[in-house]
Design a protein around this motif. Structure first.
Motif, PDB file in Angstrom:
ATOM      1  N   ALA A 105       0.788  -1.288  -0.118  1.00 39.52           N
ATOM      2  CA  ALA A 105       0.039   0.092  -0.144  1.00 39.52           C
ATOM      3  C   ALA A 105       1.038   1.163   0.219  1.00 39.52           C
ATOM      4  O   ALA A 105       0.565   2.152  -0.746  1.00 39.52           O
ATOM      5  CB  ALA A 105      -0.885  -0.050   1.490  1.00 39.52           C
ATOM      6  N   THR A 108       2.335   1.653  -3.175  1.00 40.90           N
ATOM      7  CA  THR A 108       1.252   1.855  -4.262  1.00 40.90           C
ATOM      8  C   THR A 108       1.699   0.882  -5.330  1.00 40.90           C
ATOM      9  O   THR A 108       1.431   1.163  -6.554  1.00 40.90           O
ATOM     10  CB  THR A 108       1.246   3.311  -4.796  1.00 40.90           C
ATOM     11  OG1 THR A 108       2.181   3.530  -5.474  1.00 40.90           O
ATOM     12  CG2 THR A 108       0.635   4.206  -3.936  1.00 40.90           C
ATOM     13  N   LYS A 122      -8.721  -0.929   6.341  1.00 39.13           N
ATOM     14  CA  LYS A 122      -8.802  -0.426   4.964  1.00 39.13           C
ATOM     15  C   LYS A 122      -8.318   1.258   5.065  1.00 39.13           C
ATOM     16  O   LYS A 122      -7.950   1.786   4.080  1.00 39.13           O
ATOM     17  CB  LYS A 122     -10.186  -0.507   4.601  1.00 39.13           C
ATOM     18  CG  LYS A 122     -10.643  -1.934   4.296  1.00 39.13           C
ATOM     19  CD  LYS A 122     -12.161  -1.936   3.794  1.00 39.13           C
ATOM     20  CE  LYS A 122     -12.447  -3.430   3.283  1.00 39.13           C
ATOM     21  NZ  LYS A 122     -13.731  -3.668   2.915  1.00 39.13           N
ATOM     22  N   SER A 123      -8.804   1.868   6.235  1.00 46.38           N
ATOM     23  CA  SER A 123      -8.608   3.332   6.514  1.00 46.38           C
ATOM     24  C   SER A 123      -7.065   3.387   6.431  1.00 46.38           C
ATOM     25  O   SER A 123      -6.462   4.591   5.918  1.00 46.38           O
ATOM     26  CB  SER A 123      -9.206   3.803   7.748  1.00 46.38           C
ATOM     27  OG  SER A 123     -10.618   3.922   7.304  1.00 46.38           O
ATOM     28  N   ILE A 126      -5.358   3.437   3.048  1.00 44.91           N
ATOM     29  CA  ILE A 126      -5.747   4.411   2.514  1.00 44.91           C
ATOM     30  C   ILE A 126      -5.048   5.674   2.661  1.00 44.91           C
ATOM     31  O   ILE A 126      -4.156   6.328   1.969  1.00 44.91           O
ATOM     32  CB  ILE A 126      -7.170   5.058   2.682  1.00 44.91           C
ATOM     33  CG1 ILE A 126      -8.205   4.208   1.714  1.00 44.91           C
ATOM     34  CG2 ILE A 126      -7.285   6.580   1.863  1.00 44.91           C
ATOM     35  CD1 ILE A 126      -9.553   4.533   2.155  1.00 44.91           C
ATOM     36  N   ILE A 127      -4.503   5.628   4.111  1.00 47.23           N
ATOM     37  CA  ILE A 127      -3.492   6.616   4.444  1.00 47.23           C
ATOM     38  C   ILE A 127      -2.224   6.370   4.078  1.00 47.23           C
ATOM     39  O   ILE A 127      -1.370   6.865   3.879  1.00 47.23           O
ATOM     40  CB  ILE A 127      -3.658   6.810   6.114  1.00 47.23           C
ATOM     41  CG1 ILE A 127      -5.015   7.264   6.311  1.00 47.23           C
ATOM     42  CG2 ILE A 127      -2.432   7.594   6.830  1.00 47.23           C
ATOM     43  CD1 ILE A 127      -5.128   7.359   7.813  1.00 47.23           C
ATOM     44  N   MET A 129      -1.327   4.757   1.493  1.00 47.85           N
ATOM     45  CA  MET A 129      -1.314   5.063  -0.079  1.00 47.85           C
ATOM     46  C   MET A 129      -0.967   6.348  -0.265  1.00 47.85           C
ATOM     47  O   MET A 129      -0.184   6.904  -1.073  1.00 47.85           O
ATOM     48  CB  MET A 129      -2.433   4.595  -0.819  1.00 47.85           C
ATOM     49  CG  MET A 129      -2.486   2.979  -0.743  1.00 47.85           C
ATOM     50  SD  MET A 129      -4.167   2.676  -1.696  1.00 47.85           S
ATOM     51  CE  MET A 129      -4.458   0.891  -1.354  1.00 47.85           C
ATOM     52  N   ILE A 130      -1.769   7.219   0.487  1.00 45.89           N
ATOM     53  CA  ILE A 130      -1.350   8.637   0.225  1.00 45.89           C
ATOM     54  C   ILE A 130      -0.011   8.945   0.530  1.00 45.89           C
ATOM     55  O   ILE A 130       0.832   9.869   0.047  1.00 45.89           O
ATOM     56  CB  ILE A 130      -2.524   9.554   0.857  1.00 45.89           C
ATOM     57  CG1 ILE A 130      -3.860   9.190   0.295  1.00 45.89           C
ATOM     58  CG2 ILE A 130      -2.431  10.847   1.114  1.00 45.89           C
ATOM     59  CD1 ILE A 130      -4.970   9.654   1.256  1.00 45.89           C
TER      60      ILE A 130
END
Length: 153
Positions: A105, A108, A122-123, A126-127, A129-130
């Protein structure tokens, strides 16, 4: 792109560790990949050679600043990914699989394992990945309250 022919769950642990290392290093500078980037990784090895050769005495101030930023970026990245993997292990996932998922993640890459995912995990992905795509310092500057004073001419 995350395309895989075989399920990543079936590969041996040693191969997962090799993939984790390669994913963490990531792509080249100015690419759309995440990770710490190959450039920072090479700077780390260059700085080790310089330190051994000249006993912390680099010629230019810019070299020292660039190497320190790279070292700090690599260290912060490793800590963030490691803590995220520890959080994944709290949800009954093995550490190697958790580390694989978090590094994937962060960099990416898109490779995924069939782990137990909750909304929290999942959250967290997402963090990651950013953070991996934008890089840590850019993200910290974006969310900070620090503003430069405007200079009037």
């Amino acid at each position: 792109t995350g395309f895989s022919v075989e399920s990543m769950q079936n590969i041996p642990e040693t191969f997962k560790l090799i993939l984790i290392t390669l994913m963490f290093i990531g792509g080249c500078a100015f690419s759309t990949s995440g990770g710490i980037k190959v450039y920072r990784f090479l700077l780390l090895f260059k700085s080790i050679r310089i330190v051994i050769k000249e006993k912390l005495g680099m010629d230019r101030e810019e070299d020292i600043k660039e190497v320190l930023i790279s070292l700090l970026t690599i260290s912060l990245s490793a800590v963030i990914v490691f803590i995220s993997a520890l959080i994944f292990t709290l949800y009954n996932n093995s550490f190697v699989d958790s580390l694989f998922q978090c590094v994937s993640a962060y960099s990416t890459v898109g490779l995924s394992l069939n782990l137990n995912f909750s909304a929290t995990l999942k959250s967290l992905l997402i963090i990651l990945m950013i953070l991996g795509r934008v890089e840590i310092f850019t993200f910290l500057v974006a969310i900070s309250r620090y503003r430069q004073k405007e200079v009037k001419i």
